[in-house]
Design a protein around this motif. Structure first.
Motif, short mmCIF file in Angstrom:
data_model
loop_
_atom_site.label_atom_id
_atom_site.label_comp_id
_atom_site.label_asym_id
_atom_site.label_seq_id
_atom_site.Cartn_x
_atom_site.Cartn_y
_atom_site.Cartn_z
N GLY A 158 6.60 1.63 7.09
CA GLY A 158 6.01 0.85 6.01
C GLY A 158 6.92 0.78 4.79
N ARG A 159 6.86 -0.37 4.11
CA ARG A 159 7.65 -0.57 2.91
C ARG A 159 6.77 -0.39 1.67
N ALA A 160 6.97 0.75 0.98
CA ALA A 160 6.29 0.96 -0.29
C ALA A 160 7.12 0.27 -1.38
N MET A 220 10.47 -4.07 -8.93
CA MET A 220 10.38 -2.80 -8.22
C MET A 220 11.38 -2.77 -7.07
N THR A 221 11.69 -1.57 -6.62
CA THR A 221 12.51 -1.38 -5.43
C THR A 221 11.61 -0.91 -4.30
N GLU A 222 12.14 -0.93 -3.08
CA GLU A 222 11.36 -0.54 -1.91
C GLU A 222 11.80 0.82 -1.39
N THR A 223 10.86 1.50 -0.78
CA THR A 223 11.12 2.75 -0.07
C THR A 223 10.39 2.67 1.26
N VAL A 224 11.06 3.09 2.33
CA VAL A 224 10.48 3.03 3.67
C VAL A 224 10.01 4.41 4.09
#
Length: 322
Positions: free
Chosen positions: A254-256, A173-177
């Motif tokens: 937060g890092r989703a 997965m990649t992250e989204t802030v």
């Protein structure tokens, strides 16, 4: 021409050679094998004398031990043979104890393990009660592959080095802030208004090479003036930051999807989710090299890969806010 010897060198010598070739150091190999450095050196010299060829280049200008051409050929076979022996011994022990269950050892960094992996491992075991999962923690991208007998490691990677994905890694997965806070901290009617950031403390994760988790990056995106700047409270580890935010201490970046469980439960809510920012980092799954594959490991990998593709709670809320 004299016949070539057909005996197999001592197993201890082959294990010493494999450890030095893999770790690049006699000292590190000795520590892993729980013997002295001189014992490892003696085993290597005896093995090279027995085979009649140099297997490793070490010392002098060589910073770490390197395999010769002959050593590289031997290393692949030795690693496969040792893996087969370890697997066979583990299966015999399990059979002797009356255990027919499959056990997988996985390793992850503390934030991923606590916030994303643990709840999903719980769901996986419910679906596959015949498979046991042991979760270990690692730091600095360094799973203890051998000493903890790791089957599968989760590694934090980014497109720009030094922590990059390797051939054979499985994308997870990649992250989204996205900014988040406790639902009690900000009224629902104000959660899309950037001015809300002027009224609450900022929480920031101490994270290397991640401009998207830095409030200096977010300040202009939120339309805040230089005079609006406040020094954030910096905390170590995303789990600590998320806990502080859920307790109402302030607003966090937060890092989703690591915070997906917090958002799904309502312990955290997103603010101005339309301004979410792609993360610099992502995760991959890495299987231990030369490891015999059984049915349990692909089952776990497939389950987690699907979980990594799932839409997070923050995405649903962001779409609803549009």
């Amino acid at each position: 021409m004299a016949d070539l010897p057909n005996h197999t060198p001592p197993l201890a010598a082959l294990r010493a050679f494999e450890a030095v070739a893999r770790l690049g150091s006699l000292s590190r190999a000795a520590a892993e094998l729980h013997v002295t450095k001189s014992a490892v050196s003696h085993q290597l010299r005896a093995l090279e004398a027995d085979l009649g060829v140099a297997l490793l280049r070490r010392g002098g200008t060589v910073r770490r031990a390197e395999t010769t051409a002959a050593g590289a050929d031997l290393l692949a076979s030795v690693q496969q043979a040792l893996t087969l022996l370890e697997t066979a011994c583990r299966n015999v022990r399990a059979s002797a104890r009356g255990k027919r269950r499959n056990t997988l050892n996985v390793s992850a960094n503390p934030s991923l393990a606590a916030m994303w992996l643990a709840p999903r491992i719980g769901r996986f075991i419910e679906l596959h009660p015949g498979i046991d999962i042991q979760v270990y923690l690692h730091a600095s991208q360094d799973p203890a592959w051998k000493s903890q007998d790791i089957d599968l490691a989760f590694l934090h990677v980014r497109a720009m080095g030094p922590h990059i994905a390797e051939p054979g890694d499985i994308p997870l997965m990649t992250e989204t802030v996205v900014p988040v806070c406790s639902p009690t901290l900000v009224d629902p009617a104000e959660r899309g208004d950037p001015s809300v950031f002027l009224r609450h403390r900022w929480l920031e994760e101490k994270h290397v090479d991640s401009p998207e988790t830095d409030w200096r990056t977010w300040s202009p995106r939120l339309g805040l003036a230089d005079t609006d700047w406040q020094e954030p409270m910096v905390l170590s580890g995303l789990s600590t930051v998320a806990a502080a935010a859920a307790a109402g201490v302030g607003i966090a970046l937060g890092r989703a999807p690591l915070i997906d469980e917090e958002l799904a439960s309502g312990r955290l809510v997103p603010l101005v989710p339309q301004l979410r920012m792609p993360g610099s980092w992502g995760y991959v799954m890495r299987i231990q090299a030369n490891r015999p594959m059984d049915a349990a490991l692909p089952t776990l990998v497939e389950f987690l890969a699907e979980e990594g593709r799932s839409t997070g709670a923050w995405q649903h809320q962001a779409e609803a806010a549009r």
